[in-house]
Scaffold this active site. Structure first.
Site, PDB file in Angstrom:
ATOM      1  N   GLN A 129     -10.341   2.302  10.814  1.00 37.54           N
ATOM      2  CA  GLN A 129     -10.358   3.550  11.552  1.00 37.54           C
ATOM      3  C   GLN A 129     -11.774   4.093  11.666  1.00 37.54           C
ATOM      4  O   GLN A 129     -12.667   3.701  10.927  1.00 37.54           O
ATOM      5  CB  GLN A 129      -9.497   4.608  10.854  1.00 37.54           C
ATOM      6  CG  GLN A 129      -8.176   4.124  10.353  1.00 37.54           C
ATOM      7  CD  GLN A 129      -8.270   3.534   8.959  1.00 37.54           C
ATOM      8  OE1 GLN A 129      -9.202   2.820   8.636  1.00 37.54           O
ATOM      9  NE2 GLN A 129      -7.289   3.843   8.142  1.00 37.54           N
TER      10      GLN A 129
ATOM     11  N   HIS B  89       0.822  -1.201   0.000  1.00 41.71           N
ATOM     12  CA  HIS B  89       0.000   0.000   0.000  1.00 41.71           C
ATOM     13  C   HIS B  89       0.864   1.262   0.000  1.00 41.71           C
ATOM     14  O   HIS B  89       0.554   2.238  -0.685  1.00 41.71           O
ATOM     15  CB  HIS B  89      -0.906  -0.030   1.234  1.00 41.71           C
ATOM     16  CG  HIS B  89      -1.923   1.061   1.272  1.00 41.71           C
ATOM     17  ND1 HIS B  89      -3.099   1.009   0.552  1.00 41.71           N
ATOM     18  CD2 HIS B  89      -1.950   2.235   1.948  1.00 41.71           C
ATOM     19  CE1 HIS B  89      -3.782   2.105   0.778  1.00 41.71           C
ATOM     20  NE2 HIS B  89      -3.124   2.864   1.614  1.00 41.71           N
TER      21      HIS B  89
ATOM     22  N   HIS C 299     -10.387   2.729  -0.678  1.00 43.51           N
ATOM     23  CA  HIS C 299     -10.505   2.274   0.709  1.00 43.51           C
ATOM     24  C   HIS C 299     -11.303   0.972   0.695  1.00 43.51           C
ATOM     25  O   HIS C 299     -12.323   0.829   1.363  1.00 43.51           O
ATOM     26  CB  HIS C 299     -11.147   3.346   1.585  1.00 43.51           C
ATOM     27  CG  HIS C 299     -10.379   3.595   2.844  1.00 43.51           C
ATOM     28  ND1 HIS C 299     -10.944   3.991   4.025  1.00 43.51           N
ATOM     29  CD2 HIS C 299      -9.055   3.461   3.116  1.00 43.51           C
ATOM     30  CE1 HIS C 299     -10.022   4.116   4.950  1.00 43.51           C
ATOM     31  NE2 HIS C 299      -8.868   3.802   4.423  1.00 43.51           N
TER      32      HIS C 299
END
Lengths: 719, 222
Positions: free
Chosen positions: A238, A47, A93
């Site tokens: 998150q 990533h 995402h």
């Protein structure tokens, strides 16, 4: 707390191959401690390091006279004249959104907005490209409602208009959904902020929200395949707080105005680690961080946790030391944390202190500049066989099969959950082609679109890659705008499989050729690999986000067809049904080759539209569903019937490229046809707008019937 | 002719409202929520849309307890004008300057679209630029726009002709299809639709313009 011992299991759990770990030992000439292992793993995962794709990404065209800043910074920057610039990027995402759809999507939006305003730009538009599994899959409805709500929940509260995007469904996304978030912002070209630190002994300042344990190890998670332990990964997602992000935006822009900011970097993947290393590396400096000074939300956090936390809404900045009081006052005003947590160092060193201990002492430049890079073995995708038998279907039934499918139904259920008009500059909300916003305080406009046809890319990565760029180019062109530049979000499966790597290599080749030919350089982007579950890869999905400029409002094409208008088809039709939407939706067949893209013709036809915008009342690009679906969508938007003369299924639903459907008055049509003849552009009258029926060849049905289906089938399928 | 636009952390239509005021001829001050006073000579206070304080606790609840809101109350008590749009309407309800409450939309989802509205009364300086019963189109963009009130309040609003705007058909579950209401002295308007997003010829959206221009005319006359 005692740090764990470095064992083979711990090393493997951090995603290191034996070779990579050997490289760590070679760099350090000693064993890393636990915090250092975490830092290396965060910097070297796929990533953050692009280690599988970097070799190929380098081949993309990234330059042009309009480009102010290409890939490598938080976002790309393009000149839009008058000393202004548009700053934009698209980022995935995917993994977090599959695990926890609301927060995964929300923080995806938050991350991309931060990338944009970190550079000094106020976000002015957002889009999302979403791919989900088949509607009947047990997770799909929950994912769709959670992702859409999460995007709206974040973007609406932040106050950026969401003006476009895509939503698709395909069984290949059953185990991995894709959430690709795009944001664009507006900045003065001479007031752009970069991440490279400068000056030795300068204060490194922490801004925004406090650090918690959320998202520890998120970037590493996003660099692995899913299996049945996925539920255990939920704590790595998150949690977003758009209220803090909005305050962070205002505080950062206010602070940037003062001239106190030397460099700034948002904390995204791998939080403090990645942002500090990038600032130091780009500036050729070292960085020292004292974690005791980091604002913390939880008790007894370890250095490892703080360095890998992905708590949202945080920034790191190098500040002009003489302006500290001024800077702190701005952050106090917005009730945000402001803490000097370290300083820049002259030597190549990343020094992390916590308590009385040195928790990490690493050569900083080795963490990013010399991260591993692979030339992974790849196999070219075998040439697809041409479609053997082209099916036949009643034209209206074919159209019903498309608009009755959630893939091609009107998606207001989705986009009405997004605030498309905040900032009061929106000229076109989602639904018909590119979204358009005005550049505040001027008459200039910017157009935005995101496009890709994953079926094509699977069948033929090179042509599919070209097609994604070409479709984005056409969508920008169809509203009269000049395409300026693009951002790419490359979503693929496991690159360690040569077949998947071949898809990536092929798609990048196609994208590169198209961006060069159409003069739309790639200025930013993101790669998401390992989108596989239990060995099943997604469809290769290189999403292209494109930005176009309408410098003169007279050039805007944003009308709707009027009664009696001619329907003119620009571009060559051969009736290519391979990998078409009709074949897939009406017959359940995904066969044949992707349509070929002739980039010279794309360019010629696009230029023709722009040069003759005054003659065109309404225009749309032809893509999935071909002429029939494009004509219907225009008719539905106008609330006006349409009659096409064509009767042949392949010519109605074929997906040949470089085509547009335009609506013109009779006089305009004549002028446009003669202009086309002169320009060597293929054009033909294919029908008329008017009345209240949709007629395809001999069959005719009331528009109202089809519109009712078109406007209800998405919600019917998904709720 | 001066307008003050209040800015709370999380406000996001403050600039849009200022632009609409300016277009109608107002001089505009942006006023921070921690300020104790409005600028001298303020004719109208605009409470903008957005998500003040993140909509945490209840929409508008924390903003309603800001220092600047005391100044707003004094301004209104003296007969000053105020307009609260979307989150601003929620703030006005939380301050008690207007009666009733806004609940989650009946459909439970955020909703952004243009909706047809009836001008339910022209007897106010916000709506006297429209024809009685005129149908206009304004954008809505909210999650909590479902207006509810006790029977007493409904009767008072009805009897005193204080319903300014009604949705032409049900949009969010609001009682009596109420989209906007006036204070007793008719100088405070709270509404969920966004007139400031429809006050610009260049956007092709102008149905909200008269709300600002008629107000400007009234302020000049006064």
């Amino acid at each position: 707390m005692q740090d764990p011992e470095i064992t083979d299991e711990l090393i493997a759990a951090h995603g290191f191959t034996p070779d990579e770990y050997a490289e760590v030992l070679r760099i350090l000439n000693r064993d890393p401690n636990f915090t250092e292992l975490g830092i290396f793993s965060a910097m070297w995962n796929e990533h953050c390091s692009y280690k599988s794709s970097k070799k190929w990404l380098r081949t993309l065209p990234t330059d042009g006279p309009q480009v102010i800043c290409g890939p490598g910074e938080n976002a790309g920057i393009v000149d839009i004249g008058d000393g202004q610039a548009v700053v934009f990027k698209m980022e995935s995402h995917n993994h977090p959104s599959y695990i926890e759809p609301y927060q995964g999507a929300a923080t995806g939006v938050g991350g991309i907005l931060r990338d944009v305003f970190t550079m000094g730009a106020r976000p002015i538009a957002a889009m999302n490209s979403l791919s989900f599994g088949e509607v009947s899959h047990k997770k799909t409805k929950r994912l769709v409602s959670g992702v859409v709500e999460g995007i709206g929940g974040y973007g609406n509260a932040f106050g950026v208009p969401t003006i476009g995007g895509e939503v698709r469904f395909h069984p290949a996304f059953n185990g991995n959904c894709l959430v690709n978030a795009f944001a664009a912002g507006l900045a003065d070209a001479d007031k752009i902020f970069y991440s490279a630190a400068s000056g030795v002994g300068m204060p490194v300042v922490y801004l925004g929200a406090k650090t918690g344990r959320d998202g520890v190890g998120g970037a590493t998670m996003a660099s692995a395949e899913f299996d049945d332990t996925i539920e255990e990964k939920r704590p790595t997602v998150q949690v977003g707080d758009p209220f803090t992000e909005k305050r962070l935006l205002e505080a950062c822009l206010e602070l940037m105005q003062t001239g106190a900011v030397i460099s700034i970097q948002d904390m995204g993947a791998a939080g403090l680690t990645c942002s500090a290393v990038e600032m130091g590396d780009k500036g050729g400096l070292g960085v020292q961080l004292n974690l005791d000074l980091v604002p913390q939300r939880e008790d007894a956090m370890t250095a490892y946790e703080m360095m890998l936390s992905e708590s949202q809404e945080r920034m790191l900045m190098v500040l002009d030391p003489s302006r500290e009081a001024e800077a702190k006052a701005i952050f106090d005003k917005w009730d945000l944390d402001f803490a000097i947590v370290g300083e820049t160092l002259a030597e190549d060193r990343f020094l992390v202190l916590h308590g009385d201990e040195v928790k990490a002492d690493l050569p900083l430049s080795k963490l990013s500049s010399t991260a591993p890079e692979y030339d992974r073995p790849w196999e070219a995708t075998p040439a697809a066989a041409a479609l053997a038998d082209a099916p036949d279907i009643d034209s209206i039934e074919g159209l019903r099969a498309l608009i009755g499918s959630p893939n091609y139904a009107r998606k207001h259920w989705v986009w009405e959950q997004y605030d498309a008009q905040v900032m009061a500059d929106t000229l076109r909300t989602p639904g018909l082609g590119a979204g358009i916003v005005r550049v505040h305080g001027t008459d200039k406009m910017l157009a935005f679109t995101s496009d890709v046809t994953p079926r094509y890319v699977r069948a033929n990565p090179v042509e599919g890659g070209k097609q994604a760029v070409a479709e984005a180019y056409r969508n920008i062109t169809a509203c009269g705008a000049k395409p300026l530049a693009t951002t790419d979000n490359l979503n693929f499966g496991n690159p360690e499989k040569p077949r998947i790597m071949g898809q990536l290599v092929g798609a990048i080749k196609g994208i590169g050729e198209a961006c060069a030919a159409l003069d739309t350089p790639i200025v930013s982007g993101n790669v998401s690999l390992y989108n596989e579950t239990d060995g099943q890869p997604i469809l290769p999905t290189p999403t292209i986000g494109a930005v176009g400029l309408i410098a003169d409002p007279e050039d805007l094409i944003a009308g709707l067809p009027e009664d009696g208008d001619w329907a003119l088809l620009i571009g060559e039709t051969t009736g290519h049904l391979g990998q078409s939407a009709l074949l897939c939706e009406a017959f359940g067949r995904e066969e044949g080759d992707a349509p070929a893209v002739d980039l010279a013709v794309e360019r010629r036809n696009g230029d023709f539209i722009r040069q003759n915008s005054a003659l065109i009342r309404a225009a749309t690009d032809l893509s999935d569903g071909g002429l029939a679906l494009a004509a219907f969508e225009m008719a539905d938007a106008a609330g006006l019937g349409v009659a096409l003369d064509e009767t042949d299924t392949a010519r109605l639903f074929g997906e040949d490229q470089a085509r547009y459907l335009v609506a013109c008055s009779f006089d305009q049509a004549e002028a446009l046809m003669s202009a086309a003849a002169q320009a060597g552009v293929t054009i033909a009258q294919v029908g008329r707008f008017g009345g209240d029926a949709v007629s395809l060849g001999a069959t005719s049905v009331p528009l109202a019937d089809l519109s009712a289906l078109y406007r209800s089938s998405f919600e019917a399928a998904l709720t | 002719m001066k307008a003050a636009v209040l800015v709370f952390p999380g406000s996001n239509c403050d600039r849009d409202l200022a632009v609409a005021f300016r277009a109608a001829g107002f001089q505009v001050d942006m006023v921070w929520h921690k300020d104790q006073d409005l600028p001298a000579g303020t004719d109208i206070v605009g409470i903008p849309g957005g998500f003040s304080f993140g909509d945490y606790l209840r929409c508008g609840a924390i903003a309603a307890r800001s220092p600047i809101v005391s100044a707003l109350k004094r301004h209104v008590e003296k007969g000053g004008y105020a307009i609260g749009i979307c989150n601003g309407f929620q703030v006005l309800l939380e301050t008690g300057l207007l009666p009733g409450a806004l609940m989650r939309n009946a459909g439970l989802r955020f909703m952004c679209r243009s909706v047809p509205l009836e001008i339910a009364t022209t007897a106010s300086d916000f709506t006297n630029g429209y024809d009685q019963g005129a149908v206009i189109s304004l954008p809505v963009a909210h999650h909590d726009g479902n207006y509810q009130a006790t029977d007493d309040i409904r009767r008072a609003l009805q009897g005193e002709d204080r319903i300014a705007l009604r949705y032409q058909s049900d949009v969010n579950g609001s009682v009596d299809r109420i989209a906007g209401i006036l204070s007793e002295n008719r100088r405070v308007l709270g509404l969920m639709p966004h007139p400031e997003r429809a006050a610009d010829e260049k956007l092709g959206l102008t149905d909200g313009q008269a709300m600002f221009t008629s107000l400007a005319a009234s302020v000049v006359d006064a």
